[in-house]
Design a protein around this motif. Structure first.
Motif, PDB file in Angstrom:
ATOM      1  N   GLY A 211       0.818  -1.213   0.000  1.00 34.22           N
ATOM      2  CA  GLY A 211       0.000   0.000   0.000  1.00 34.22           C
ATOM      3  C   GLY A 211       0.847   1.255   0.000  1.00 34.22           C
ATOM      4  N   GLN A 212       1.928   1.257   0.764  1.00 35.37           N
ATOM      5  CA  GLN A 212       2.829   2.414   0.781  1.00 35.37           C
ATOM      6  C   GLN A 212       3.491   2.609  -0.578  1.00 35.37           C
ATOM      7  OE1 GLN A 212       5.298   1.186   4.054  1.00 35.37           O
ATOM      8  NE2 GLN A 212       4.113   2.338   5.576  1.00 35.37           N
ATOM      9  N   GLN A 213       3.812   1.513  -1.252  1.00 37.66           N
ATOM     10  CA  GLN A 213       4.394   1.640  -2.584  1.00 37.66           C
ATOM     11  C   GLN A 213       3.396   2.237  -3.557  1.00 37.66           C
ATOM     12  OE1 GLN A 213       5.947  -2.327  -3.436  1.00 37.66           O
ATOM     13  NE2 GLN A 213       8.010  -1.524  -3.195  1.00 37.66           N
ATOM     14  N   GLN A 214       2.156   1.791  -3.471  1.00 39.32           N
ATOM     15  CA  GLN A 214       1.123   2.354  -4.342  1.00 39.32           C
ATOM     16  C   GLN A 214       0.966   3.854  -4.110  1.00 39.32           C
ATOM     17  OE1 GLN A 214      -2.046  -0.241  -3.100  1.00 39.32           O
ATOM     18  NE2 GLN A 214      -1.797  -1.600  -4.871  1.00 39.32           N
ATOM     19  N   ARG A 215       0.958   4.261  -2.859  1.00 38.75           N
ATOM     20  CA  ARG A 215       0.834   5.687  -2.554  1.00 38.75           C
ATOM     21  C   ARG A 215       2.070   6.457  -3.008  1.00 38.75           C
ATOM     22  NH1 ARG A 215      -1.879   3.297   1.738  1.00 38.75           N
ATOM     23  NH2 ARG A 215      -0.031   3.142   3.060  1.00 38.75           N
ATOM     24  N   ALA A 216       3.247   5.831  -2.895  1.00 37.92           N
ATOM     25  CA  ALA A 216       4.470   6.481  -3.339  1.00 37.92           C
ATOM     26  C   ALA A 216       4.437   6.734  -4.838  1.00 37.92           C
ATOM     27  CB  ALA A 216       5.684   5.627  -2.971  1.00 37.92           C
ATOM     28  N   ILE A 217       3.932   5.764  -5.592  1.00 34.72           N
ATOM     29  CA  ILE A 217       3.809   5.944  -7.040  1.00 34.72           C
ATOM     30  C   ILE A 217       2.860   7.092  -7.353  1.00 34.72           C
ATOM     31  CG2 ILE A 217       3.009   4.870  -9.190  1.00 34.72           C
ATOM     32  CD1 ILE A 217       3.849   2.153  -7.929  1.00 34.72           C
ATOM     33  N   ASP A 218       1.694   7.097  -6.704  1.00 32.54           N
ATOM     34  CA  ASP A 218       0.697   8.145  -6.961  1.00 32.54           C
ATOM     35  C   ASP A 218       1.251   9.521  -6.612  1.00 32.54           C
ATOM     36  OD1 ASP A 218      -1.058   6.210  -7.820  1.00 32.54           O
ATOM     37  OD2 ASP A 218      -2.090   6.046  -5.881  1.00 32.54           O
ATOM     38  N   ASN A 219       1.953   9.621  -5.493  1.00 23.41           N
ATOM     39  CA  ASN A 219       2.517  10.908  -5.088  1.00 23.41           C
ATOM     40  C   ASN A 219       3.561  11.376  -6.086  1.00 23.41           C
ATOM     41  OD1 ASN A 219       0.930  10.959  -2.802  1.00 23.41           O
ATOM     42  ND2 ASN A 219       2.514  10.100  -1.466  1.00 23.41           N
ATOM     43  N   TRP A 220       4.399  10.458  -6.540  1.00 19.59           N
ATOM     44  CA  TRP A 220       5.440  10.843  -7.499  1.00 19.59           C
ATOM     45  C   TRP A 220       4.814  11.317  -8.815  1.00 19.59           C
ATOM     46  CZ3 TRP A 220       6.832   9.526 -12.388  1.00 19.59           C
ATOM     47  CH2 TRP A 220       8.078  10.000 -12.838  1.00 19.59           C
ATOM     48  N   VAL A 221       3.794  10.616  -9.294  1.00 23.17           N
ATOM     49  CA  VAL A 221       3.126  11.012 -10.540  1.00 23.17           C
ATOM     50  C   VAL A 221       2.513  12.405 -10.387  1.00 23.17           C
ATOM     51  CG1 VAL A 221       1.173  10.505 -12.055  1.00 23.17           C
ATOM     52  CG2 VAL A 221       2.710   8.668 -11.347  1.00 23.17           C
TER      53      VAL A 221
END
Length: 598
Positions: A211-221
């Protein structure tokens, strides 16, 4: 009349300007064209042409042979072309072809050397197709030379010149390269695109849970909407975002609590639980349930019970025969991290992952280290039997893939025979040593000079005999690289002195007494500071891996820094380890911090 000719003159002038704009300048020279003839016809035409045209025809013929897969013919023709007499465009073309041929021969260093030609200063003046071809081979050569950051930089530079499948493949390769870099790789402020790729990789790898990885991707995008990776996420990241964000709440430990493996199982269990308590000192929702594999009716019954209880992940079994049984199934009802390995080459169900303290990992690590230290020719001593054969095979494969030569290999002899064995494998020559030298003194026996080091897999008792025997046989200067099996981890100074100078791979757990988890475990189980520490480390790493198996599938180049080594997942879904290095010095173990794990 002149008035009627004006439009024709203008058309001709426009055509001339267009031709000049689309072709190299006269000083740059002409690139070979796509041939409309066979290789033999091109060569025959070259034989009757002036030198300049002959060179162009031969370059076309060599390239045609390369594209058709006839590498030997391509090299033969290219050798007929006088590189330094060519104009710059043809020098670039010929050097690029030389690099491609070198890569095909698995010689990336020669490829990079070919691409260093001074003519490449004018590469930007050539048509886009040639620029792409030259820079793609450069990127491939850099990657093959273990320079992933430079390879990524090259591919990012040419990305705007690509389209279609070539652009897609390049895009995915950039991610594969940057995602395999250490998180400590510095940002590159001179290249915003590269800096963005690195930041994306770092944010994903530093995130702990799925879940943290998914949020990290969204934040970076959200922060980098114009970046190429934001406009088109690499496929592994698309997979990560599609994975259900379901936290791990119920794990079954399937271990033998009775029988010969009970001591091993207890160390694995305690390492697993200690890692959990360290990660969640105030408690968590994760339920860890212990099942005794020695009391199982059958694996099928166990999985039915575990599934009914809501188990999401099985860690175990440890027994090799049970792992073989799991490997023979088409699928498993629950994702499983086995703590041993099935037979090599055995097809396994997609839900099965395998992890253990494989000696093969250490053999591969020896090959990597010895090659990095500049050695090229090896001899090997490994134990008799199936275990020694597997270790030797892993070393041989890795060593020869790197380009090294295994000059000789033997099974370790008994101590009383070891002196003769080492004398034989090193071809100790007495020669003139029994006679007198010209000054009247006895000459010293010599060993063969065509080996750089000895690869050793041995128990502490066996290894204690090897180094003194090498010294006795006038080969004390031969470097020895070993697996961790010679390290008893008992701080026995007299034993360690017999191992003086030997370099060996070892788990981070046993090389760093200051690790907080090790200190915590040792307070309760002092034996964790000895050789059993490797099992406590493995148990802790099983806990580290448990919630990350899907992530490792989605990001196959991900590296996890564990207590038993740096962990990666190979295509067979086996966890592989890379280990740090140490050396016996003055009766003590010293870490070799000059060689960081990749």
């Amino acid at each position: 009349m002149p008035a009627r000719l004006c439009p024709i003159i203008l058309i001709c002038l426009a055509a001339l300007l267009a031709a000049c704009a689309s072709s190299p300048t006269s000083t740059l020279g002409e690139l070979p064209r796509t041939p409309q003839a066979t290789t033999q016809q091109l060569l025959e035409q070259a034989d009757s042409s002036d030198p300049q045209k002959a060179a162009l025809l031969r370059l076309s013929a060599s390239d045609q042979s390369f594209q058709q897969g006839d590498l030997a013919k391509s090299r033969e023709i290219l050798a007929l072309v006088p590189l330094e007499q060519l104009p710059p465009a043809q020098q670039i073309f010929a050097s690029t072809l030389r690099a491609e041929l070198a890569l095909a021969a698995n010689d990336p260093q020669q490829a990079l050397q070919a691409l260093q030609h001074v003519a490449f200063e004018r590469l930007g003046e050539l048509p886009v197709e040639q620029q792409v071809r030259s820079q793609l081979v450069s990127a491939k050569a850099l990657e093959a030379s273990d320079q992933p950051l430079a390879a990524a930089r090259e591919r990012i530079f040419i990305a705007p010149l690509l389209s279609g499948e070539e652009a897609q493949s390049n895009h995915e390769t950039i991610w594969r390269l940057v995602s395999g870099l250490p998180v400590t790789t510095p940002q590159d402020s001179t290249d915003p695109d590269l800096s963005g790729w690195l930041a994306l990789a770092r944010s994903v790898k530093q995130a702990g849970t799925l879940g943290q990885q998914q949020r990290a991707i969204d934040n970076w995008v959200q922060q980098n909407p114009q970046h190429p990776a934001a406009q088109q996420l690499p496929e592994p990241l698309v997979m990560l975002r599609e994975l259900a964000d379901r936290p791990l709440t119920h794990v079954a430990l399937l271990l033998p609590m009775d029988g010969p493996l009970a001591g091993v199982a207890r160390a694995l269990r305690d390492g697993f639980l200690a890692a959990h308590l360290q990660a969640h000192p105030e408690g968590s929702e994760l339920q860890i349930e212990l099942y005794d594999s020695t009391r199982l009716g059958s694996l099928d019954t166990f999985y039915r019970q575990a599934q009914a209880a809501g188990v999401q992940l099985v860690v175990g079994p440890l027994e090799k025969n049970l792992v073989r049984q799991l490997s023979e199934k088409d699928e498993l009802p629950i994702t499983t991290l086995a703590l041993n390995y099935s037979d090599a080459g055995q097809t396994t169900p997609p839900q099965l992952f395998q992890f253990g303290l494989a000696a093969e990992d250490e053999a591969r690590e020896v090959a990597r280290r010895a090659w990095a230290d500049g050695h090229r020719r090896a001899i090997a001593l490994t134990p008799r039997g199936e275990w020694g054969a597997r270790v030797l095979d892993a070393f041989r494969r890795s060593w020869e893939e790197a380009g090294g030569t295994l000059v000789a290999a033997q099974a370790l002899a008994e101590p009383v025979e070891m002196a003769n064995q080492i004398a034989s494998i090193l071809q100790i020559r007495n020669g003139e040593s029994r006679s007198q030298s010209t000054d009247g003194s006895a000459t010293q026996p010599t060993r063969r000079q065509d080996v750089d080091f000895l690869f050793l897999a041995a128990t502490p008792q066996q290894a204690q005999q090897v180094k003194p025997t090498l010294i006795f046989q006038y080969a004390g200067d031969l470097p020895v690289y070993a697996t961790s099996h010679l390290h008893a981890a008992n701080e026995n100074r007299s034993q360690y002195l017999d191992l003086e100078g030997i370099r060996f791979a070892e788990t981070p757990w046993l090389l760093d007494p200051q690790l907080p988890l090790r200190q915590q475990v040792e307070r309760q189980w002092p034996q964790a500071g000895g050789s059993l520490g490797r099992l406590y480390a493995m148990g802790a790493d099983a806990y580290l891996l448990a919630p990350r198996l899907n992530q490792l599938l989605a990001l196959p180049d991900t590296q996890l820094e564990g207590m038993s080594g740096v962990l990666t997942l190979n295509p067979a879904q086996r966890i592989e380890r890379q280990l740090p290095w140490a050396e016996f010095q003055d009766g003590e173990v010293h870490s070799l911090t000059d060689y960081p794990v990749e």
